[in-house]
Design a protein around this motif. Structure first.
Motif, PDB file in Angstrom:
ATOM      1  N   ARG A 160       0.828  -1.221   0.000  1.00 58.71           N
ATOM      2  CA  ARG A 160       0.000   0.000   0.000  1.00 58.71           C
ATOM      3  C   ARG A 160       0.857   1.265   0.000  1.00 58.71           C
ATOM      4  NH1 ARG A 160      -2.045  -3.147   4.411  1.00 58.71           N
ATOM      5  NH2 ARG A 160      -3.752  -4.470   3.723  1.00 58.71           N
ATOM      6  N   MET A 161       2.172   1.091  -0.107  1.00 60.36           N
ATOM      7  CA  MET A 161       3.078   2.239  -0.036  1.00 60.36           C
ATOM      8  C   MET A 161       3.637   2.639  -1.400  1.00 60.36           C
ATOM      9  SD  MET A 161       5.123   1.125   3.448  1.00 60.36           S
ATOM     10  CE  MET A 161       6.169   2.560   3.513  1.00 60.36           C
ATOM     11  N   ARG A 162       3.059   2.081  -2.458  1.00 55.87           N
ATOM     12  CA  ARG A 162       3.453   2.364  -3.840  1.00 55.87           C
ATOM     13  C   ARG A 162       4.959   2.184  -4.074  1.00 55.87           C
ATOM     14  NH1 ARG A 162       6.504   4.514  -7.389  1.00 55.87           N
ATOM     15  NH2 ARG A 162       5.614   5.052  -9.385  1.00 55.87           N
ATOM     16  N   PRO A 163       5.459   0.966  -3.748  1.00 61.82           N
ATOM     17  CA  PRO A 163       6.893   0.742  -3.956  1.00 61.82           C
ATOM     18  C   PRO A 163       7.202   0.414  -5.415  1.00 61.82           C
ATOM     19  CG  PRO A 163       5.888  -1.230  -3.076  1.00 61.82           C
ATOM     20  CD  PRO A 163       4.784  -0.197  -3.180  1.00 61.82           C
ATOM     21  N   ASP A 164       8.359   0.873  -5.898  1.00 63.65           N
ATOM     22  CA  ASP A 164       8.882   0.368  -7.165  1.00 63.65           C
ATOM     23  C   ASP A 164       9.614  -0.949  -6.920  1.00 63.65           C
ATOM     24  OD1 ASP A 164       8.123   2.393  -9.074  1.00 63.65           O
ATOM     25  OD2 ASP A 164       9.527   3.724  -8.047  1.00 63.65           O
ATOM     26  N   ARG A 165      10.255  -1.036  -5.772  1.00 63.08           N
ATOM     27  CA  ARG A 165      10.984  -2.265  -5.394  1.00 63.08           C
ATOM     28  C   ARG A 165      10.675  -2.611  -3.944  1.00 63.08           C
ATOM     29  NH1 ARG A 165      14.928  -3.979  -9.559  1.00 63.08           N
ATOM     30  NH2 ARG A 165      15.067  -2.191 -10.948  1.00 63.08           N
ATOM     31  N   ILE A 166      10.513  -3.907  -3.682  1.00 69.52           N
ATOM     32  CA  ILE A 166      10.376  -4.396  -2.311  1.00 69.52           C
ATOM     33  C   ILE A 166      11.598  -5.262  -2.021  1.00 69.52           C
ATOM     34  CG2 ILE A 166       8.992  -5.761  -0.704  1.00 69.52           C
ATOM     35  CD1 ILE A 166       6.566  -5.172  -2.485  1.00 69.52           C
ATOM     36  N   VAL A 167      12.310  -4.933  -0.947  1.00 65.88           N
ATOM     37  CA  VAL A 167      13.494  -5.701  -0.550  1.00 65.88           C
ATOM     38  C   VAL A 167      13.242  -6.239   0.854  1.00 65.88           C
ATOM     39  CG1 VAL A 167      15.983  -5.673  -0.186  1.00 65.88           C
ATOM     40  CG2 VAL A 167      14.972  -4.193  -1.942  1.00 65.88           C
ATOM     41  N   VAL A 168      13.104  -7.568   0.979  1.00 66.79           N
ATOM     42  CA  VAL A 168      12.856  -8.197   2.277  1.00 66.79           C
ATOM     43  C   VAL A 168      14.157  -8.841   2.744  1.00 66.79           C
ATOM     44  CG1 VAL A 168      11.534  -9.939   3.532  1.00 66.79           C
ATOM     45  CG2 VAL A 168      10.430  -8.585   1.746  1.00 66.79           C
ATOM     46  N   GLY A 169      14.610  -8.453   3.933  1.00 67.06           N
ATOM     47  CA  GLY A 169      15.897  -8.930   4.442  1.00 67.06           C
ATOM     48  C   GLY A 169      16.003 -10.436   4.460  1.00 67.06           C
ATOM     49  N   GLU A 170      14.929 -11.119   4.884  1.00 74.16           N
ATOM     50  CA  GLU A 170      14.940 -12.587   4.877  1.00 74.16           C
ATOM     51  C   GLU A 170      13.524 -13.119   4.979  1.00 74.16           C
ATOM     52  OE1 GLU A 170      16.354 -16.407   7.540  1.00 74.16           O
ATOM     53  OE2 GLU A 170      17.312 -14.475   7.908  1.00 74.16           O
ATOM     54  N   CYS A 171      13.201 -14.113   4.156  1.00 76.88           N
ATOM     55  CA  CYS A 171      11.932 -14.836   4.273  1.00 76.88           C
ATOM     56  C   CYS A 171      12.181 -16.059   5.141  1.00 76.88           C
ATOM     57  CB  CYS A 171      11.416 -15.266   2.897  1.00 76.88           C
ATOM     58  SG  CYS A 171      10.613 -13.946   1.973  1.00 76.88           S
ATOM     59  N   ARG A 172      11.507 -16.126   6.276  1.00 73.50           N
ATOM     60  CA  ARG A 172      11.713 -17.274   7.155  1.00 73.50           C
ATOM     61  C   ARG A 172      10.399 -17.863   7.640  1.00 73.50           C
ATOM     62  NH1 ARG A 172      14.811 -14.458  12.112  1.00 73.50           N
ATOM     63  NH2 ARG A 172      16.063 -13.736  10.376  1.00 73.50           N
ATOM     64  N   SER A 173       9.265 -17.354   7.120  1.00 81.46           N
ATOM     65  CA  SER A 173       7.966 -17.843   7.572  1.00 81.46           C
ATOM     66  C   SER A 173       6.927 -17.568   6.487  1.00 81.46           C
ATOM     67  CB  SER A 173       7.610 -17.161   8.896  1.00 81.46           C
ATOM     68  OG  SER A 173       6.445 -17.736   9.453  1.00 81.46           O
ATOM     69  N   GLY A 174       5.683 -17.323   6.912  1.00 79.81           N
ATOM     70  CA  GLY A 174       4.591 -17.158   5.972  1.00 79.81           C
ATOM     71  C   GLY A 174       4.697 -15.954   5.065  1.00 79.81           C
ATOM     72  N   GLU A 175       5.619 -15.019   5.369  1.00 81.26           N
ATOM     73  CA  GLU A 175       5.767 -13.849   4.489  1.00 81.26           C
ATOM     74  C   GLU A 175       6.245 -14.245   3.099  1.00 81.26           C
ATOM     75  OE1 GLU A 175       9.562 -14.202   6.975  1.00 81.26           O
ATOM     76  OE2 GLU A 175       7.398 -14.088   7.403  1.00 81.26           O
ATOM     77  N   ALA A 176       6.757 -15.491   2.952  1.00 76.79           N
ATOM     78  CA  ALA A 176       7.174 -15.966   1.630  1.00 76.79           C
ATOM     79  C   ALA A 176       5.993 -15.958   0.662  1.00 76.79           C
ATOM     80  CB  ALA A 176       7.765 -17.369   1.732  1.00 76.79           C
ATOM     81  N   LEU A 177       4.797 -16.302   1.153  1.00 74.33           N
ATOM     82  CA  LEU A 177       3.605 -16.289   0.295  1.00 74.33           C
ATOM     83  C   LEU A 177       3.290 -14.872  -0.167  1.00 74.33           C
ATOM     84  CD1 LEU A 177       1.128 -17.573  -1.009  1.00 74.33           C
ATOM     85  CD2 LEU A 177      -0.052 -17.391   1.192  1.00 74.33           C
ATOM     86  N   ASP A 178       3.329 -13.911   0.758  1.00 71.13           N
ATOM     87  CA  ASP A 178       3.038 -12.514   0.400  1.00 71.13           C
ATOM     88  C   ASP A 178       4.092 -11.973  -0.563  1.00 71.13           C
ATOM     89  OD1 ASP A 178       0.740 -12.065   2.326  1.00 71.13           O
ATOM     90  OD2 ASP A 178       2.307 -12.685   3.693  1.00 71.13           O
ATOM     91  N   MET A 179       5.334 -12.404  -0.368  1.00 67.07           N
ATOM     92  CA  MET A 179       6.406 -11.955  -1.248  1.00 67.07           C
ATOM     93  C   MET A 179       6.190 -12.486  -2.664  1.00 67.07           C
ATOM     94  SD  MET A 179       9.133 -10.098  -0.852  1.00 67.07           S
ATOM     95  CE  MET A 179      10.368  -9.567  -2.026  1.00 67.07           C
ATOM     96  N   LEU A 180       5.838 -13.775  -2.786  1.00 63.87           N
ATOM     97  CA  LEU A 180       5.584 -14.357  -4.102  1.00 63.87           C
ATOM     98  C   LEU A 180       4.406 -13.676  -4.786  1.00 63.87           C
ATOM     99  CD1 LEU A 180       6.051 -18.197  -3.455  1.00 63.87           C
ATOM    100  CD2 LEU A 180       7.578 -16.672  -4.701  1.00 63.87           C
ATOM    101  N   GLN A 181       3.363 -13.376  -3.999  1.00 63.18           N
ATOM    102  CA  GLN A 181       2.195 -12.716  -4.585  1.00 63.18           C
ATOM    103  C   GLN A 181       2.542 -11.309  -5.047  1.00 63.18           C
ATOM    104  OE1 GLN A 181      -0.690 -13.340  -1.375  1.00 63.18           O
ATOM    105  NE2 GLN A 181      -1.753 -14.798  -2.675  1.00 63.18           N
ATOM    106  N   ALA A 182       3.391 -10.621  -4.283  1.00 60.72           N
ATOM    107  CA  ALA A 182       3.816  -9.280  -4.695  1.00 60.72           C
ATOM    108  C   ALA A 182       4.598  -9.358  -6.009  1.00 60.72           C
ATOM    109  CB  ALA A 182       4.672  -8.645  -3.603  1.00 60.72           C
ATOM    110  N   MET A 183       5.502 -10.353  -6.099  1.00 63.05           N
ATOM    111  CA  MET A 183       6.287 -10.527  -7.326  1.00 63.05           C
ATOM    112  C   MET A 183       5.387 -10.825  -8.526  1.00 63.05           C
ATOM    113  SD  MET A 183       9.456 -12.851  -5.934  1.00 63.05           S
ATOM    114  CE  MET A 183      10.868 -12.159  -5.042  1.00 63.05           C
ATOM    115  N   ASN A 184       4.253 -11.486  -8.263  1.00 64.42           N
ATOM    116  CA  ASN A 184       3.356 -11.892  -9.340  1.00 64.42           C
ATOM    117  C   ASN A 184       2.307 -10.841  -9.683  1.00 64.42           C
ATOM    118  OD1 ASN A 184       4.029 -14.426 -10.447  1.00 64.42           O
ATOM    119  ND2 ASN A 184       3.392 -15.461  -8.581  1.00 64.42           N
ATOM    120  N   THR A 185       2.279  -9.749  -8.934  1.00 62.09           N
ATOM    121  CA  THR A 185       1.218  -8.750  -9.157  1.00 62.09           C
ATOM    122  C   THR A 185       1.802  -7.375  -9.466  1.00 62.09           C
ATOM    123  OG1 THR A 185       1.088  -8.429  -6.747  1.00 62.09           O
ATOM    124  CG2 THR A 185      -0.513  -9.910  -7.738  1.00 62.09           C
ATOM    125  N   GLY A 186       2.877  -7.366 -10.235  1.00 67.54           N
ATOM    126  CA  GLY A 186       3.380  -6.096 -10.733  1.00 67.54           C
ATOM    127  C   GLY A 186       4.539  -5.498  -9.985  1.00 67.54           C
TER     128      GLY A 186
END
Length: 344
Positions: free
Chosen positions: A189-215
């Motif tokens: 919701r912050m209008r990022p051009d790039r999202i950089v997550v320091g480490e995926c170690r739990s359920g945030e992997a799903l949100d990260m994949l969805q972000a990668m797949n949605t523009g």
């Protein structure tokens, strides 16, 4: 010196140049002395450690990461671990000079970042994942809006438009926790051009994949894994930790369409940290995600008289499928980048 490990009052180890050594010159008076040092460190940054919360993760003002464990969890402790980060972070030229990566692979990785490919940096503990993530993030154009999400802030980006988010542990009553997953959802919701997550170690992997797949192309993150294939298996497990009973095929389809490149780091026996694989994720064949190595570390070169590995990262001769996409964006990679045996 990259790490300091206090294993009680009498034994302090340090890591220098990738090797662990016992430092006889550092001794504490007793257990209470170690405990007072820990209290002083964590209280300065608004954290606490006591019997109700006997473990703490914190960040020092200079960016160093601190982990402390006290009794009753630490038998023979307290234990204190400090990972130090350079005041001036390493750049790609430094990695080339140290032999972690070669110039052609560096040029290829720069093209991947500028061309907005989604990149996963994988490796074991202490292999240099955060350093590599920092180096790759440095290739992001200065006119893009970057949002970073971390447990403890470690990334040091020099672009002008960087927003850094940090997770928060629960308070004494067990409330107020803000997880990495909450922050990843918020970044959308912050209008990022790039999202950089320091480490995926739990359920945030799903949100990260969805972000990668949605523009949100050009996203970066790290994962603990020992090979590119293991990286996909671990991501599959992390997605299931999100709590949704998703079919395995659906997860794999998400991963194959979201991830473009896996950069694998390893810590070799000589203590050096090297990029051992740069692997393209090509897509699905049946129920299996197909991978293709673009660069591979040459283990067959052996070691020198000091035990240092002589091998280097070398092109396999394969031109990745997305090279055409990069060329359409005006990013041209010459044939010398993919020529096997060339280690410029």
């Amino acid at each position: 010196m990259t790490e300091i490990m206090v294993n009680g009052p009498d034994r302090t180890f340090v890591e220098r140049n990738g090797k662990l050594t016992l430092d006889e010159s550092v001794r504490f008076i007793d257990y209470d002395h170690v405990r007072r040092v820990i209290d002083k460190i964590v209280s300065a940054i608004g954290r606490r450690v006591d019997e109700s919360t006997p473990m703490v993760d914190a960040r020092l003002p200079d960016g160093s990461r601190v982990n402390a464990v006290i009794a009753p969890l630490a038998i023979g402790g307290p234990f204190l671990t400090i990972r130090k980060f350079a005041a001036d972070p390493l750049r790609i030229d430094d990695l080339i000079r140290y032999g972690s990566v070669n110039a052609h692979a560096a040029r290829f990785l720069q093209a991947c970042i500028v061309g907005k490919l989604n990149v996963i940096v994988s490796g074991g503990t202490g292999t240099g994942k955060t350093t590599m993530l920092n180096v790759l993030s440095g290739f992001i154009p200065a006119d893009e809006r970057i949002v970073t999400v971390e447990d403890a802030k470690e990334l040091q980006l020099h672009q002008e438009h960087v927003l850094s988010l940090e997770s928060r542990p629960p308070n004494v009553e067990g409330r107020g926790e803000v997880s990495i997953r909450d922050l990843v959802k918020n970044t959308l919701r912050m209008r990022p051009d790039r999202i950089v997550v320091g480490e995926c170690r739990s359920g945030e992997a799903l949100d990260m994949l969805q972000a990668m797949n949605t523009g949100h192309d050009g996203s970066l993150t790290t994962v603990h894994a020992n090979s590119p294939r293991d990286t996909l298996a671990r991501l599959e497990t992390l997605v299931l930790m999100a709590g949704f009973d998703l079919p395995v095929r659906a997860i794999r389809e998400q991963m194959s369409s979201a991830i473009d490149v896996i950069v694998q780091l390893s810590r070799l026996r000589d203590g050096t940290r090297r990029v051992t694989h740069v692997t393209e994720v090509q897509g699905m064949e049946g129920d299996v995600i197909t991978l293709q190595d673009v660069f591979l570390f040459d283990h067959s070169a052996g070691v020198d008289e000091t035990g240092r590995f002589l091998g280097q990262l070398q092109a396999t001769g394969v031109r990745p499928k997305f090279a055409t996409k990069l060329a359409d964006l005006g990013i041209k990679l010459g044939p010398e980048v993919f020529s096997p045996g060339v280690t410029a």
